[in-house]
Design an enzyme around this catalytic site. Structure first.
Site, PDB file in Angstrom:
ATOM      1  N   CYS A  83      -4.673   2.140  -4.085  1.00 27.57           N
ATOM      2  CA  CYS A  83      -3.152   2.641  -3.203  1.00 27.57           C
ATOM      3  C   CYS A  83      -2.423   1.541  -3.518  1.00 27.57           C
ATOM      4  O   CYS A  83      -1.547   1.687  -2.882  1.00 27.57           O
ATOM      5  CB  CYS A  83      -4.045   2.727  -1.841  1.00 27.57           C
ATOM      6  SG  CYS A  83      -4.937   4.174  -1.301  1.00 27.57           S
ATOM      7  N   ASP A  92       2.416  -4.484   8.343  1.00 28.24           N
ATOM      8  CA  ASP A  92       1.901  -3.126   8.297  1.00 28.24           C
ATOM      9  C   ASP A  92       0.747  -4.236   8.429  1.00 28.24           C
ATOM     10  O   ASP A  92       0.426  -5.822   7.250  1.00 28.24           O
ATOM     11  CB  ASP A  92       1.448  -2.524   6.690  1.00 28.24           C
ATOM     12  CG  ASP A  92       0.190  -1.626   6.217  1.00 28.24           C
ATOM     13  OD1 ASP A  92      -0.723  -1.889   7.694  1.00 28.24           O
ATOM     14  OD2 ASP A  92       0.709  -1.711   5.727  1.00 28.24           O
ATOM     15  N   LYS A 140     -10.646   0.092  10.565  1.00 28.00           N
ATOM     16  CA  LYS A 140     -10.858  -1.014  10.159  1.00 28.00           C
ATOM     17  C   LYS A 140     -10.769  -2.747  10.410  1.00 28.00           C
ATOM     18  O   LYS A 140     -10.781  -3.620  10.200  1.00 28.00           O
ATOM     19  CB  LYS A 140      -8.815  -1.914   8.715  1.00 28.00           C
ATOM     20  CG  LYS A 140      -8.987  -0.488   7.907  1.00 28.00           C
ATOM     21  CD  LYS A 140      -7.533  -0.970   6.451  1.00 28.00           C
ATOM     22  CE  LYS A 140      -6.982   0.158   6.556  1.00 28.00           C
ATOM     23  NZ  LYS A 140      -8.013   0.830   4.880  1.00 28.00           N
ATOM     24  N   HIS A 184       0.849  -1.499   0.426  1.00 25.75           N
ATOM     25  CA  HIS A 184      -0.237   0.043  -0.030  1.00 25.75           C
ATOM     26  C   HIS A 184       0.574   1.354  -0.281  1.00 25.75           C
ATOM     27  O   HIS A 184       2.000   1.100   0.668  1.00 25.75           O
ATOM     28  CB  HIS A 184      -1.097  -0.149   1.177  1.00 25.75           C
ATOM     29  CG  HIS A 184      -2.074   1.186   1.224  1.00 25.75           C
ATOM     30  ND1 HIS A 184      -1.623   2.481   1.829  1.00 25.75           N
ATOM     31  CD2 HIS A 184      -3.109   0.739   0.869  1.00 25.75           C
ATOM     32  CE1 HIS A 184      -2.377   3.126   1.923  1.00 25.75           C
ATOM     33  NE2 HIS A 184      -3.458   2.393   1.414  1.00 25.75           N
ATOM     34  N   GLN A 238      -4.315  -5.230   6.795  1.00 25.57           N
ATOM     35  CA  GLN A 238      -5.291  -5.868   6.107  1.00 25.57           C
ATOM     36  C   GLN A 238      -5.793  -7.131   7.074  1.00 25.57           C
ATOM     37  O   GLN A 238      -6.421  -8.125   6.694  1.00 25.57           O
ATOM     38  CB  GLN A 238      -5.089  -6.055   5.281  1.00 25.57           C
ATOM     39  CG  GLN A 238      -4.948  -4.246   4.249  1.00 25.57           C
ATOM     40  CD  GLN A 238      -6.595  -4.332   4.288  1.00 25.57           C
ATOM     41  OE1 GLN A 238      -7.682  -4.760   3.945  1.00 25.57           O
ATOM     42  NE2 GLN A 238      -6.829  -2.946   3.834  1.00 25.57           N
TER      43      GLN A 238
END
Lengths: 398, 143
Positions: free
Chosen positions: A353, A189, A215, A112, A192
């Site tokens: 993105c 990261d 999220k 991303h 997700q």
């Protein structure tokens, strides 16, 4: 499952853009309203009851996050405005001070923007290099390719645990083990992943993990930066100001507070943090394993139906998450999204993105379905009915 | 304009866009135009000769509305003088934004007469015109 908990699910819409943000259960909304209605005060001012209560709730959330991601100490949890700010803080506040010209940063082409651009800037500033770990045929990161990409100059590996277009899960534990043997830092990261599967930072042995509350059923504008204490101690605050200093008399006499307060300058997003605490309670009450299993089942259900439609190209046939990227043959992804919107189905069209991913998969824009535990087979059936009739899409896409 | 005719025009231009190709000719003025809210992304190349639009070429990735709108704009503007182009753009923008406009000027571009009913597609129809405005600005600067 648990659809009754979400006010947004009482409306006549099918929401399949959970990779962008998730809906909020009533208990999260209530927790935020409760703060603003019943004990609205600033943090760190425990002279009166309601402020004391704010501090309690704020710090309680820190403990909830610690337990949720299995961090060793609660001081390793820093509240930020989200995944993006967390990554920028790591790049600027930590690595900018230790990287040298000959160093290399390893990422992939499916990251991303928030896990690409801070590294680009850092590389430009230091004069070091950003390199890419090649992806395999299914756009996966393999240990073999990680090992091949590492050079004596590699200093950082920064990867999404699960990516936002392909939805592949990276072998983070193995990567950390190998990287640490070679004195390489690993930044993960979790945007997700944290919402969809159990996270154990100690078991994975990551050096830094970042994620956003919105999220994972929490509010927007709040997120987490986890770092091993020894590294957070060295992370220089980007923001200086109230709340984070112990004392200051002159330029040479500024004393900062200990972790994690030192990294949370200014009045924090108190309502957001409290909302995140409620979101963690909520997800924990369902169970992360249960959420992961259900999403896997739902994705299989969706993909089994999609592959029977000849005019649909699935970009990520293999995936470890509940993300499906696809295109309808001959129809621009945005037109497909507009068509589905007419039937109150929300999904995302675009490059999501991940602008450098196009080099890898050869497709610039896709439609993306990202499921969450509150999606159902019935919703998927409705989507499939609308997608299988290409004539209808063609007729109604304007 | 009848709804069926509007649809026909848009689909015809979407499937067979005019002058949609690469352009490597330096005598063309180039702009890139995109919308923050969607993924439409167009390059527009314009050749001016003696105060008139000699040619327009476009390329890029965009939805049916943006692509067709650009194609129609190109057909409409080639041969026009700069003031005529300005007038055309203004009338098109007025139509999309539900303000008074002169129907007789817009001709095929009237296909977007009712685009205002779909808020999220207004910007798609306007995108090529936004690019054209940039071109006009560049010409002005050059003068």
């Amino acid at each position: 499952m648990n659809r009754e908990d979400f006010p947004m699910l009482q409306k006549e819409i099918i929401y399949l853009d959970n990779g962008a943000t998730t809906f909020k259960p009533q208990c999260v909304i209530d927790a935020i309203v409760d703060y603003y209605s019943n004990y609205c005060a600033n943090a760190h001012r425990g002279d009166y009851d309601i402020s004391y209560h704010v501090d309690e709730q704020y710090e309680l959330t820190r403990e909830k996050v610690q337990k949720f991601i299995h961090a060793k100490e609660k001081e390793e949890i820093v509240f930020t405005s989200g995944d993006t700010e967390s990554l920028n803080m790591i790049a600027r506040g930590f690595f900018e001070n230790i990287l040298e010209k000959e160093d290399e940063i390893l990422i992939t082409q499916s990251e991303h923007a928030s896990n690409v651009l801070p590294w680009f800037r850092l590389a430009k500033k230091i004069g070091c290099q950003v390199k890419y770990i090649p992806l395999d045929d299914q756009h996966y990161v393999t240990m073999e390719n990680v090992k091949k990409s590492i050079t004596p100059h590699t200093k950082i590996i920064s990867l999404a645990y699960i990516t936002n277009v392909i939805g592949d899960k990276r072998p983070i534990k193995e990567i950390c083990q190998y990287a640490h043997e070679h004195n390489i830092f690993v930044v993960v990261d979790g945007a997700q992943s944290v919402a969809h599967k159990k996270t154990d930072v100690q078991d994975l042995d990551v050096d830094f993990l970042v994620f956003s509350a919105h999220k994972m059923c929490g509010p927007t504008g709040v997120g987490v930066l986890y770092g091993k204490r020894e590294f957070l101690e060295e992370l220089e605050p980007i923001n200086l100001g109230g709340g984070m200093n112990e004392s200051f008399d002159s330029v040479d006499e500024v004393l900062l507070k200990p972790l994690p307060t030192r990294l949370e300058a200014g009045t924090p997003n108190i309502a957001g943090v409290i909302g995140l605490g409620a979101a963690i309670d909520y997800l924990t009450s369902i169970g992360m394993e249960k959420i992961e299993d259900y999403e896997q089942h739902l994705r299989r259900y969706l993909v089994d139906k999609m592959i029977k439609i000849p005019h649909i190209d699935i970009i990520n046939m293999e995936s470890d998450s509940a993300i499906v990227a696809f295109n309808v043959e001959g129809i621009f992804s945005q037109d497909v999204a507009y068509y589905l919107n007419k039937y109150n189905i929300c999904l995302r069209a675009g490059n999501h993105c991940a602008k450098i991913l196009k080099k890898e998969v050869g497709v610039t824009n896709t439609c993306r379905i990202s499921l969450y535990f509150y999606n159902t087979e019935e919703e998927i059936d409705e989507l499939i009915d609308l997608l299988k009739d290409k004539e209808k899409i063609w007729k109604e896409m304007l | 304009m009848d709804e069926f005719v509007r649809r026909e025009i848009i689909m015809e231009h979407y499937q067979n866009p005019r002058n949609k190709k690469e352009c490597h000719d330096d005598s063309y003025i180039k702009v890139n135009t995109s919308n923050a809210s969607c993924i439409d992304n167009l390059d527009i190349f314009v050749k001016i000769d003696q105060g008139k639009i000699k040619d327009i070429i476009f390329n890029g990735e965009a939805c049916a509305i943006s692509t067709s709108s650009c194609s129609i704009m190109i057909e409409s503007l080639i041969g026009k003088t700069i003031p005529e182009v300005q007038n055309f753009i203004e009338n098109f923008e007025h139509m999309v934004n539900e303000e008074p406009y002169q129907e007789e000027i817009l001709k095929e571009a009237l296909a977007y007469q009712e685009i205002y009913k779909q808020n999220n597609r207004k910007n798609c129809a306007l995108l090529p015109y936004k690019g054209m405005r940039e071109i006009l600005k560049k010409i002005k600067e050059d003068i």
